[in-house]
Write a protein that holds these residues in place. Sequence first.
Motif, PDB file in Angstrom:
ATOM      1  N   ILE A 141      30.759 -11.925 -18.696  1.00 25.44           N
ATOM      2  CA  ILE A 141      30.369 -13.126 -19.415  1.00 25.44           C
ATOM      3  C   ILE A 141      31.398 -13.395 -20.500  1.00 25.44           C
ATOM      4  O   ILE A 141      32.038 -12.485 -21.009  1.00 25.44           O
ATOM      5  N   SER A 142      31.536 -14.655 -20.825  1.00 28.09           N
ATOM      6  CA  SER A 142      32.459 -14.992 -21.908  1.00 28.09           C
ATOM      7  C   SER A 142      31.650 -15.184 -23.185  1.00 28.09           C
ATOM      8  O   SER A 142      30.587 -15.800 -23.179  1.00 28.09           O
ATOM      9  N   MET A 143      32.134 -14.594 -24.254  1.00 26.31           N
ATOM     10  CA  MET A 143      31.459 -14.725 -25.543  1.00 26.31           C
ATOM     11  C   MET A 143      32.444 -14.396 -26.657  1.00 26.31           C
ATOM     12  O   MET A 143      33.444 -13.731 -26.422  1.00 26.31           O
ATOM     13  N   ASP A 144      32.116 -14.877 -27.816  1.00 23.53           N
ATOM     14  CA  ASP A 144      32.909 -14.558 -28.988  1.00 23.53           C
ATOM     15  C   ASP A 144      32.081 -13.609 -29.849  1.00 23.53           C
ATOM     16  O   ASP A 144      31.392 -14.029 -30.771  1.00 23.53           O
ATOM     17  N   ILE A 145      32.123 -12.338 -29.506  1.00 19.52           N
ATOM     18  CA  ILE A 145      31.321 -11.337 -30.204  1.00 19.52           C
ATOM     19  C   ILE A 145      31.720 -11.250 -31.675  1.00 19.52           C
ATOM     20  O   ILE A 145      30.876 -11.043 -32.538  1.00 19.52           O
ATOM     21  N   HIS A 146      32.997 -11.464 -31.956  1.00 22.02           N
ATOM     22  CA  HIS A 146      33.451 -11.383 -33.349  1.00 22.02           C
ATOM     23  C   HIS A 146      32.834 -12.490 -34.196  1.00 22.02           C
ATOM     24  O   HIS A 146      32.519 -12.269 -35.365  1.00 22.02           O
ATOM     25  N   HIS A 147      32.626 -13.649 -33.604  1.00 16.75           N
ATOM     26  CA  HIS A 147      31.985 -14.757 -34.317  1.00 16.75           C
ATOM     27  C   HIS A 147      30.527 -14.399 -34.648  1.00 16.75           C
ATOM     28  O   HIS A 147      30.057 -14.654 -35.769  1.00 16.75           O
ATOM     29  N   MET A 148      29.824 -13.781 -33.693  1.00 15.76           N
ATOM     30  CA  MET A 148      28.443 -13.367 -33.947  1.00 15.76           C
ATOM     31  C   MET A 148      28.394 -12.271 -35.009  1.00 15.76           C
ATOM     32  O   MET A 148      27.552 -12.304 -35.901  1.00 15.76           O
ATOM     33  N   GLU A 149      29.311 -11.295 -34.890  1.00 16.54           N
ATOM     34  CA  GLU A 149      29.345 -10.213 -35.881  1.00 16.54           C
ATOM     35  C   GLU A 149      29.654 -10.757 -37.268  1.00 16.54           C
ATOM     36  O   GLU A 149      29.047 -10.338 -38.256  1.00 16.54           O
ATOM     37  N   LYS A 150      30.575 -11.702 -37.351  1.00 15.13           N
ATOM     38  CA  LYS A 150      30.925 -12.312 -38.644  1.00 15.13           C
ATOM     39  C   LYS A 150      29.730 -13.077 -39.216  1.00 15.13           C
ATOM     40  O   LYS A 150      29.457 -12.992 -40.413  1.00 15.13           O
ATOM     41  N   SER A 151      29.020 -13.793 -38.359  1.00 11.96           N
ATOM     42  CA  SER A 151      27.827 -14.519 -38.811  1.00 11.96           C
ATOM     43  C   SER A 151      26.788 -13.552 -39.361  1.00 11.96           C
ATOM     44  O   SER A 151      26.173 -13.814 -40.397  1.00 11.96           O
ATOM     45  N   PHE A 152      26.608 -12.426 -38.675  1.00 12.26           N
ATOM     46  CA  PHE A 152      25.619 -11.462 -39.151  1.00 12.26           C
ATOM     47  C   PHE A 152      26.085 -10.770 -40.426  1.00 12.26           C
ATOM     48  O   PHE A 152      25.290 -10.546 -41.340  1.00 12.26           O
ATOM     49  N   LEU A 195      15.720  -8.400 -36.824  1.00 10.94           N
ATOM     50  CA  LEU A 195      16.897  -9.125 -37.322  1.00 10.94           C
ATOM     51  C   LEU A 195      17.816  -8.195 -38.091  1.00 10.94           C
ATOM     52  O   LEU A 195      19.039  -8.289 -37.989  1.00 10.94           O
ATOM     53  N   GLY A 196      17.245  -7.278 -38.848  1.00 12.19           N
ATOM     54  CA  GLY A 196      18.046  -6.304 -39.585  1.00 12.19           C
ATOM     55  C   GLY A 196      18.801  -5.347 -38.677  1.00 12.19           C
ATOM     56  O   GLY A 196      19.798  -4.755 -39.076  1.00 12.19           O
ATOM     57  N   GLU A 197      18.326  -5.215 -37.422  1.00 12.13           N
ATOM     58  CA  GLU A 197      18.981  -4.337 -36.454  1.00 12.13           C
ATOM     59  C   GLU A 197      19.972  -5.073 -35.556  1.00 12.13           C
ATOM     60  O   GLU A 197      20.472  -4.506 -34.588  1.00 12.13           O
ATOM     61  N   LEU A 198      20.268  -6.309 -35.883  1.00 17.47           N
ATOM     62  CA  LEU A 198      21.241  -7.065 -35.086  1.00 17.47           C
ATOM     63  C   LEU A 198      22.598  -6.375 -35.034  1.00 17.47           C
ATOM     64  O   LEU A 198      23.298  -6.481 -34.031  1.00 17.47           O
ATOM     65  N   ASP A 199      22.965  -5.652 -36.092  1.00  7.58           N
ATOM     66  CA  ASP A 199      24.255  -4.961 -36.057  1.00  7.58           C
ATOM     67  C   ASP A 199      24.285  -3.899 -34.963  1.00  7.58           C
ATOM     68  O   ASP A 199      25.301  -3.709 -34.293  1.00  7.58           O
ATOM     69  N   ILE A 200      23.156  -3.225 -34.723  1.00 10.02           N
ATOM     70  CA  ILE A 200      23.068  -2.232 -33.646  1.00 10.02           C
ATOM     71  C   ILE A 200      23.260  -2.929 -32.300  1.00 10.02           C
ATOM     72  O   ILE A 200      24.047  -2.487 -31.465  1.00 10.02           O
ATOM     73  N   LEU A 201      22.543  -4.029 -32.115  1.00  4.47           N
ATOM     74  CA  LEU A 201      22.618  -4.761 -30.853  1.00  4.47           C
ATOM     75  C   LEU A 201      24.005  -5.351 -30.625  1.00  4.47           C
ATOM     76  O   LEU A 201      24.572  -5.230 -29.534  1.00  4.47           O
ATOM     77  N   LEU A 202      24.579  -5.972 -31.640  1.00  2.31           N
ATOM     78  CA  LEU A 202      25.908  -6.580 -31.492  1.00  2.31           C
ATOM     79  C   LEU A 202      26.973  -5.528 -31.211  1.00  2.31           C
ATOM     80  O   LEU A 202      27.882  -5.754 -30.409  1.00  2.31           O
ATOM     81  N   SER A 203      26.855  -4.385 -31.838  1.00  7.65           N
ATOM     82  CA  SER A 203      27.799  -3.294 -31.588  1.00  7.65           C
ATOM     83  C   SER A 203      27.687  -2.819 -30.142  1.00  7.65           C
ATOM     84  O   SER A 203      28.696  -2.577 -29.471  1.00  7.65           O
ATOM     85  N   TRP A 204      26.465  -2.694 -29.648  1.00 10.51           N
ATOM     86  CA  TRP A 204      26.241  -2.274 -28.263  1.00 10.51           C
ATOM     87  C   TRP A 204      26.797  -3.303 -27.278  1.00 10.51           C
ATOM     88  O   TRP A 204      27.466  -2.947 -26.315  1.00 10.51           O
TER      89      TRP A 204
END
Length: 178
Positions: free
Chosen positions: A30-41, A157-166
């Motif tokens: 899949i195409s995604m900008d994970i860095h954009h999501m991580e930056k938003s979080f 929501l506080g665990e989004l960093d765990i999910l985004l990292s995974w």
Amino acid sequence: MKLSGFPLCLLCAILFLWLAHAGSLRRCLISMDIHHMEKSFQGIKTAVQAKDGFQNITILSASETLYNITPSDVCCMTKDVLQFYVDKVFRNHKESDPRIQRGLSTIANSFLHIRNALEQCQSQKNCYCRKEVTSKFQLIVRNYEQMEVKAAAIKSLGELDILLSWISRNYQPKATTK
């Protein structure tokens, strides 16, 4: 009787194509900008996690769920977890701070995009859900449902960093060695 090299080449080509197709069944790209999501979080992480009144509880139980997923099960788990976040977590959280709401909206929209791509992949039979993965996903749902709805949404929501990292570890292209 002498055999030509053509049947052997044809057999090799068919075998290569079959293996390439079988490999694609293990994982949907899949195409995604994970860095954009991580930056938003990262921009809202402190504020979101400060609202969490249950620091000793976890919804994603990383050791039992996300980090014990085989590569062939990543697509299914990702699709289910993103669906869970879209249907339960983002819907059950009401945010009054516009800055936090913008960050969460950015992430939610990205999750919708990724989830839709994974659903399409699943409809093409490239994302199969085994019983073991479904059981691991149900553990996340049970952890969420054991808490009061608002508290569970904030915790998730506080665990989004765990999910985004995974997600980042499982969907970013692997470096190739020469």
